[in-house]
Design a protein around this motif. Structure first.
Motif, PDB file in Angstrom:
ATOM      1  N   ARG A  27      33.708  34.062  30.498  1.00 14.78           N
ATOM      2  CA  ARG A  27      33.483  33.697  31.894  1.00 14.78           C
ATOM      3  C   ARG A  27      34.738  33.128  32.545  1.00 14.78           C
ATOM      4  NH1 ARG A  27      27.505  31.364  32.792  1.00 14.78           N
ATOM      5  NH2 ARG A  27      26.403  33.216  32.111  1.00 14.78           N
ATOM      6  N   ALA A  45      38.645  35.243  36.971  1.00 16.95           N
ATOM      7  CA  ALA A  45      39.250  36.514  37.344  1.00 16.95           C
ATOM      8  C   ALA A  45      38.223  37.635  37.334  1.00 16.95           C
ATOM      9  CB  ALA A  45      40.397  36.835  36.401  1.00 16.95           C
ATOM     10  N   THR A  82      34.989  37.354  37.955  1.00 17.62           N
ATOM     11  CA  THR A  82      33.818  37.152  38.810  1.00 17.62           C
ATOM     12  C   THR A  82      33.664  38.295  39.799  1.00 17.62           C
ATOM     13  OG1 THR A  82      34.093  34.783  38.624  1.00 17.62           O
ATOM     14  CG2 THR A  82      32.737  35.574  40.428  1.00 17.62           C
ATOM     15  N   ARG A  83      34.793  38.718  40.398  1.00 15.59           N
ATOM     16  CA  ARG A  83      34.726  39.801  41.378  1.00 15.59           C
ATOM     17  C   ARG A  83      34.197  41.084  40.740  1.00 15.59           C
ATOM     18  NH1 ARG A  83      35.589  41.302  46.685  1.00 15.59           N
ATOM     19  NH2 ARG A  83      34.684  39.278  46.895  1.00 15.59           N
ATOM     20  N   LEU A  84      34.578  41.297  39.503  1.00 17.81           N
ATOM     21  CA  LEU A  84      34.094  42.486  38.814  1.00 17.81           C
ATOM     22  C   LEU A  84      32.569  42.440  38.688  1.00 17.81           C
ATOM     23  CD1 LEU A  84      35.200  45.028  37.538  1.00 17.81           C
ATOM     24  CD2 LEU A  84      35.328  43.820  35.366  1.00 17.81           C
ATOM     25  N   MET A  85      32.048  41.260  38.388  1.00 16.29           N
ATOM     26  CA  MET A  85      30.589  41.117  38.303  1.00 16.29           C
ATOM     27  C   MET A  85      29.957  41.363  39.659  1.00 16.29           C
ATOM     28  SD  MET A  85      29.784  37.906  35.836  1.00 16.29           S
ATOM     29  CE  MET A  85      28.028  38.183  35.955  1.00 16.29           C
ATOM     30  N   GLU A  92      43.054  45.131  31.627  1.00 20.11           N
ATOM     31  CA  GLU A  92      42.610  43.852  32.177  1.00 20.11           C
ATOM     32  C   GLU A  92      41.205  43.482  31.742  1.00 20.11           C
ATOM     33  OE1 GLU A  92      45.294  43.693  36.227  1.00 20.11           O
ATOM     34  OE2 GLU A  92      43.322  44.586  36.324  1.00 20.11           O
TER      35      GLU A  92
END
Lengths: 689, 81
Positions: B26, B29, B31-34, B71
């Motif tokens: 968690r 970085a 978070t946006r992907l989630m 990444e």
């Protein structure tokens, strides 16, 4: 090109018209819808304090004036980029932004889950909402339809079908109804609860317990000891309670999953149909366009086509524009013969200067036509995908390709476009090299010199290739520079690269046309302001102090020429004499002025009205040698390719980085680089005859 | 019969593989992907690999998303087929 100042920031908040914002995911069809509703009545300005474009339009809705505002596309209310920050501010009515009265949420039917994720956040703002459902035609091709009534019931707001900007009138009326009778969406924590109840019900059913929703709901609110002998179930209830209490909090990872679970639940309830074929048109096109080998080859071919079109298609129109300015000059001249200073100021200064800038207009239009087409079809994202590794190793990412490509038209919109880069480091790195991209203002220099020195001896194919090569020079220089900047100068953490590839689409002509129209308008405005002022200043510097002498002496004894002569020794290694040096100096404020300066400098020597390219071909050194050899022509072009001769660009960098340091840095490194490269070209290409 | 799910590192994904996100480190970085729908439990298919090996294009929740394998450290996935 300058953007408008943010002076209109503090627009009177009191007594304003009702504000309707258009929000939605990028690529959801929001701009198409907005263009269909407002047409060219749009006002393009800036948001207070930032340089994100604010696109709005005042329209009459059943006799009342309302303001439509198109906010930048966003994925979440927890912003990561400048664009998203502005969008969130505009939606939530942050300080400095008026609170919207109605929000039109554009939902892409074919990308339902993710669009609904954003909707779940937007709904919690409690702003009255109208849903505009787009891309239903695309969803239908995949074999699905959406039950509007069911969706309306689940979301609690009106749902209007808005595929491709159709149904504009119906949408306007829905907005009107929402203004009269505001309805905000019924989801958020309540819907999390509904979702949890569904999940619990399914789970209980699997274990053979058939509970109604009402019973589960009561159990959630008032825990009993009913499940004491089934600790797993009791635990599931506890987890559900926890989730419901947490609903409404953003960017908590657990919460993101919840929202997606909710959106999947809604999707299941409103979607009808079966998937048709697994291979969509986009899949088939992508097989070729992002193929490892063909994809790259096509990309390079396309870019060549763009520049080749600019070179060939714009030519006749440019000649026509130049011709009409010359004609106007010839008509005005005689009537002012009595006042030579005014005559010269108007004809040689203003008309020449403005004419030489307006001549770019066809090229700018062609370039923006291509950019709008590539963007409208969805190809630009593919290009970013193909380019990511190439740009990535030096610290940029594939997305930077878009601002960099825009910079080939003009660095100013390119620098503004760098806002699409979510992480600050890549954004700054992109801004710092964007001015190296060969903007359209450099084109006239290339066209003039290639036309005079390359085309006659090597033919049109080499001319096209030379033009293409000139556009690669800046790009090639940018790679090591950005690597250095990234390694040695920039700090801060980087966000992962995330890029959506939208399905292919025919671009809508209205969107393409509007994009071209707005760019052209900004460009013409600049020509009407900075360039007019600069033209007059350069005219003054080249006409005085010996205004009353014959033309040639007037120029060779002018202030600018003495300055050029003083600097000639410094530019001698590059093969430039005082005349070329003078032209270069005059172009530092705006490189657009270089061709008119060359015109004033070289044409006035030869009293006949020969073409400028003929004059510069004939120009010689005092010892009779040809002034411009092919090597010198290349050196001049490379100098112009790399030098930072644009006040507007530096101003844009200052605004975007909010510091003086970066524009100074850009100016210094580019000037030094241009000088060294010009000298190197003179050496390296000296053998060409 | 349910096939045994196999955990693999992200950079061993090949074109055509269908996989499921198991869990994340968690970090902020990602978070946006989630937020893009790449949440634990989400399934995706690898559609394409870019000419120079990275990034990759995946089909996620009905749309196409590009991410860099490089990444994705700390993202656990398992192969479904």
């Amino acid at each position: 090109m300058r953007s408008k100042s943010s002076a209109n920031a503090a627009e009177s908040a009191a007594n304003r018209h009702p504000l309707i914002v258009f929000a939605g995911n990028p690529n959801a069809g929001k701009t198409t819808l907005f263009n269909a509703l407002t047409g060219s009545s749009q006002k393009v300005g800036n948001y207070p304090g930032v340089t994100v474009e604010r696109v709005s339009s005042e329209i009459k809705l059943n006799g009342q004036t309302v303001e439509f505002l198109d906010v930048p596309g966003l994925y979440s209310l927890d912003p990561v980029s400048e664009d998203e920050r502005v969008a969130v501010g505009a939606i939530q009515g942050a300080p400095g932004f008026p609170r919207p009265d109605v929000m039109v949420v554009v939902i892409d039917a074919s990308n339902f889950e993710r669009n609904l994720y954003l909707f779940s956040m937007l709904a919690e703002t409690q702003i009255p909402i109208v849903v505009a459902l787009s891309m239903e035609d695309r969803y239908a091709e995949q074999g699905f339809t959406i039950d509007h009534d069911q969706l309306q019931a689940l979301l609690g707001v009106e749902v209007i079908s808005a595929a491709g900007g159709k149904n504009a009138e119906e949408l306007k009326q829905a907005i009107w109804r929402c203004l009269q009778n505001p309805r905000s969406a019924r989801i958020g924590p309540e819907s999390t609860r509904e979702t949890e109840i569904t999940i619990l019900q399914e789970r209980l059913a699997r274990q053979g317990a058939d509970l109604t929703r009402k019973m589960i709901s009561e159990e959630l609110t008032n825990p009993t000891n009913r499940f004491d002998d089934a600790p797993e179930i009791a635990e599931a209830f506890a987890r559900a309670r926890e989730k419901i209490s947490q609903a409404g909090k953003y960017s908590d990872p657990a919460n993101i999953s919840d929202r997606y679970k909710w959106s999947v639940t809604v999707e299941k309830q409103v979607t009808r149909g079966q998937p048709t074929s697994n291979l969509t048109l986009t899949d088939r096109i992508d097989r070729i366009l992002i193929h490892r080998v063909f994809g790259l080859a096509i990309f390079i071919g396309l870019m060549y086509l763009v520049f080749f079109s600019i070179y060939t298609l714009a030519r006749p129109v440019m000649d026509a524009i130049q011709g009409s300015f010359d004609w106007a000059g010839a008509r005005i001249s005689p009537s002012l013969a009595g006042v030579p200073i005014i005559q010269s100021l108007l004809v040689d200064g203003l008309l020449q200067g403005v004419g030489s800038v307006m001549v770019f207009l066809p090229q700018i239009l062609i370039l923006f036509f291509f950019i709008a087409m590539l963007e409208g079809t969805g190809y630009l994202s593919r290009a970013a995908f193909l380019m990511d590794r190439l740009l990535g190793w030096c610290g940029l990412n594939g997305r930077a390709f878009i601002p960099l490509l825009s910079s080939f038209a003009c660095a100013v919109p390119g620098i503004l476009a760098a806002r699409v880069l979510p992480d600050q480091r890549s954004r700054l790195a992109t801004i710092l090299v964007a001015p190296l991209m060969s903007c359209s203002a450099r084109l006239p220099v290339y066209l003039l010199l290639i036309g005079a020195f390359i085309e006659p001896s090597f033919g049109p194919y080499w001319a096209g290739l030379a033009l293409f090569a000139m556009h690669l020079v800046g790009l090639a220089a940018a790679v090591p520079i950005v690597w250095f900047i990234n390694k040695k100068m920039l700090k801060g953490n980087r966000l992962p690269f995330i890029l959506e590839l939208p399905p292919y689409e025919w671009p809508r002509w209205r969107d393409v046309w509007l994009a071209m129209y707005f760019r052209a308008r900004v460009f013409v405005k600049t020509a009407g302001t900075i360039i007019v002022v600069m033209s007059v200043i350069i005219w003054g510097l080249t006409s005085f102090p010996n205004f009353n002498s014959p033309k040639q002496e007037r120029l060779s004894g002018s202030y600018l020429a003495s300055f050029g002569r003083a600097l000639e020794p410094a530019f001698r290694p590059a093969g430039f004499d005082w005349r070329i040096t003078t032209a270069i100096l005059s172009a530092f404020p705006a490189r657009e002025t270089v061709v008119p300066s060359l015109g004033i400098i070289f044409r006035s020597e030869s009293e006949d009205r020969a073409q400028l390219s003929e004059s510069i071909k004939r120009a010689t050194w005092p010892d009779g040698r040809k002034l411009i050899s092919p090597a010198t022509a290349i050196a001049i072009m490379v100098f112009f390719a790399l030098c930072c001769q644009c006040m507007s660009t530096l101003a844009a960098i200052k605004r975007e980085t909010n510091s003086l340091r970066w524009p100074l840095f850009v100016f210094t490194y580019m000037t030094v680089l241009a000088y060294i490269s010009a000298v190197a070209c003179q050496w390296a290409f000296g053998w060409i005859r | 019969m349910v096939a045994q799910a196999v955990m693999i590192p992200f950079d061993e994904l090949k074109v055509g593989m269908h996989a499921k996100v198991v869990q994340f480190d968690r970090t902020n970085a990602l978070t946006r992907l989630m937020e893009m729908g790449f949440t634990p439990g989400a399934e995706f298919t690898v559609l394409k690999v870019a000419p120079f090996g990275d990034p990759i294009e995946i089909d996620l929740r009905g749309y196409r998303l590009c991410i860099r394998k490089a990444e994705m450290e700390g993202v656990e996935i398992e192969i479904i087929r």
